[in-house]
Design a protein around this motif. Structure first.
Motif, PDB file in Angstrom:
ATOM      1  N   PRO A  45      57.210 -21.545 -34.069  1.00  0.00           N
ATOM      2  CA  PRO A  45      57.471 -21.872 -35.620  1.00  0.00           C
ATOM      3  C   PRO A  45      58.832 -22.490 -35.700  1.00  0.00           C
ATOM      4  N   GLN A  46      59.406 -23.207 -36.563  1.00  0.00           N
ATOM      5  CA  GLN A  46      60.476 -23.601 -36.841  1.00  0.00           C
ATOM      6  C   GLN A  46      60.511 -24.499 -38.079  1.00  0.00           C
ATOM      7  N   THR A  47      61.531 -24.854 -38.544  1.00  0.00           N
ATOM      8  CA  THR A  47      61.727 -25.548 -39.822  1.00  0.00           C
ATOM      9  C   THR A  47      62.458 -27.002 -39.805  1.00  0.00           C
ATOM     10  N   TYR A  48      61.680 -27.747 -40.002  1.00  0.00           N
ATOM     11  CA  TYR A  48      62.270 -29.344 -39.845  1.00  0.00           C
ATOM     12  C   TYR A  48      63.148 -29.662 -41.290  1.00  0.00           C
ATOM     13  N   PRO A  49      64.309 -30.224 -41.158  1.00  0.00           N
ATOM     14  CA  PRO A  49      65.142 -30.734 -42.327  1.00  0.00           C
ATOM     15  C   PRO A  49      64.555 -31.915 -42.768  1.00  0.00           C
ATOM     16  N   GLN A  50      64.987 -32.198 -43.859  1.00  0.00           N
ATOM     17  CA  GLN A  50      64.537 -33.360 -44.516  1.00  0.00           C
ATOM     18  C   GLN A  50      64.904 -34.511 -43.816  1.00  0.00           C
ATOM     19  N   ASN A  51      63.984 -35.776 -43.978  1.00  0.00           N
ATOM     20  CA  ASN A  51      64.359 -36.954 -42.922  1.00  0.00           C
ATOM     21  C   ASN A  51      64.337 -36.852 -41.549  1.00  0.00           C
ATOM     22  N   ASN A  52      63.220 -36.080 -41.105  1.00  0.00           N
ATOM     23  CA  ASN A  52      63.140 -35.717 -39.615  1.00  0.00           C
ATOM     24  C   ASN A  52      62.257 -36.775 -38.957  1.00  0.00           C
ATOM     25  N   ARG A  53      62.211 -36.836 -37.718  1.00  0.00           N
ATOM     26  CA  ARG A  53      61.308 -37.997 -36.871  1.00  0.00           C
ATOM     27  C   ARG A  53      59.848 -37.288 -37.075  1.00  0.00           C
ATOM     28  N   GLY A  54      59.835 -36.156 -36.985  1.00  0.00           N
ATOM     29  CA  GLY A  54      58.381 -35.421 -36.874  1.00  0.00           C
ATOM     30  C   GLY A  54      57.932 -35.175 -35.664  1.00  0.00           C
TER      31      GLY A  54
END
Length: 287
Positions: A45-54
């Motif tokens: 599990p992790q949290t991606y920031p806004q405007n990430n590459r996916g």
């Protein structure tokens, strides 16, 4: 009837893919496969920031096996060369039969790349017998509402994907009779699976830990289990596990990159067919 026992535990090792947190319990040191179950990647599990590459899984080929993908958090956009396309969100499952050959892409949809958020995904590879390795590709993608959960005793819930449990049948029909589910156990809960004699057993602790008898299966560990008819899990604290069982496939397994066949010659043929364009083309889902 005999009880299944926990013989050994295998820690998932970190094998990050760029900025994607990845743990892999199988294959790993001293453990090539668990019978028909060949491979498990635990992303997050992790949290991606806004405007990430996916997610980084652009178009790539497979032949000779099936992928089952559990989206625990976040979302996943799928497209493939057989014409299937979907965006599956948290609580959903994708089941893809590569069969004779498919190209697919698994990426984050546009809204996730824009907004970010939590992400946790499991992908399991399940072998096919030689008689089905060249079957036509197929794909089923279902959202969370297809897996409402079956109450199993006091404090345990089974989200049934395929196979039968407590008089219920999972919404996805396996070509080879594979049983797959994920189960949530509250603190103090006990969960029992039966009818396991002669089956390959797969048990992975996704969150928390469970006990099999007096032995613990810790978080992010895969179990090596003995043969038996009945498996009983106990959780001393909240836990989530991935559990499956399958008929053994008594055939050679030759895996190389994205292909799983029965011989080296068949692997060479898979690469040749892919390079000739026989698997088709998959376009990345825009969002």
């Amino acid at each position: 009837m005999t009880d299944v026992t926990l013989r050994a535990t295998h820690a998932a090792y970190r094998d990050d893919i760029g900025d994607l947190v990845t743990r892999r319990p199988v294959p790993g040191p001293g453990l090539e496969q668990i019978g028909a179950f060949l491979f498990l990647n635990h992303h997050g599990p992790q949290t991606y920031p806004q405007n990430n590459r996916g997610l980084p899984f652009g178009p790539h080929p497979h032949r000779g096996f099936e992928t089952v993908t559990f989206i625990l958090e976040g979302s996943l956009a799928h497209t493939d060369s057989a014409g299937h396309e979907s965006i599956i969100r948290a609580g959903g499952v994708q089941w893809m039969t590569a069969g004779r050959g498919i190209v697919h892409a698994e990426v984050s949809p546009a809204e996730f790349k824009r907004d970010g958020g939590p992400m946790e995904i499991l992908q399991l590879w399940v072998n096919l017998p030689s008689r089905l390795k060249m079957t036509a590709p197929r794909y089923v993608g279902l959202q969370a509402e297809a897996f409402p959960g079956v109450a199993a005793g006091d404090g345990a819930t089974v989200h049934l994907v395929s196979g039968a449990f407590e008089g219920r049948t999972g919404p996805i029909e396996s070509l080879t009779g594979v049983f797959l589910c994920w189960a949530e156990l509250a603190a103090g809960a006990t969960l029992t699976f039966d009818g396991l004699a002669g089956r390959d057993l797969f048990l992975y602790a996704v969150r928390g830990s469970v006990r099999v008898g007096e032995r613990a299966l810790p978080n992010w560990h895969l179990a090596s289990l003995s043969a038996g008819d009945t498996l009983t899990l106990t959780a001393d604290a909240p836990a989530l596990v991935l559990f499956g069982h399958a008929a053994p496939i008594p055939e050679p397994v030759v895996a190389h990159g994205p292909f799983v066949m029965n011989s080296v010659q068949e692997i060479h043929q898979a690469y040749a067919d892919y390079q000739r364009g026989l698997f088709g083309v998959a376009e990345i889902v825009a969002g």
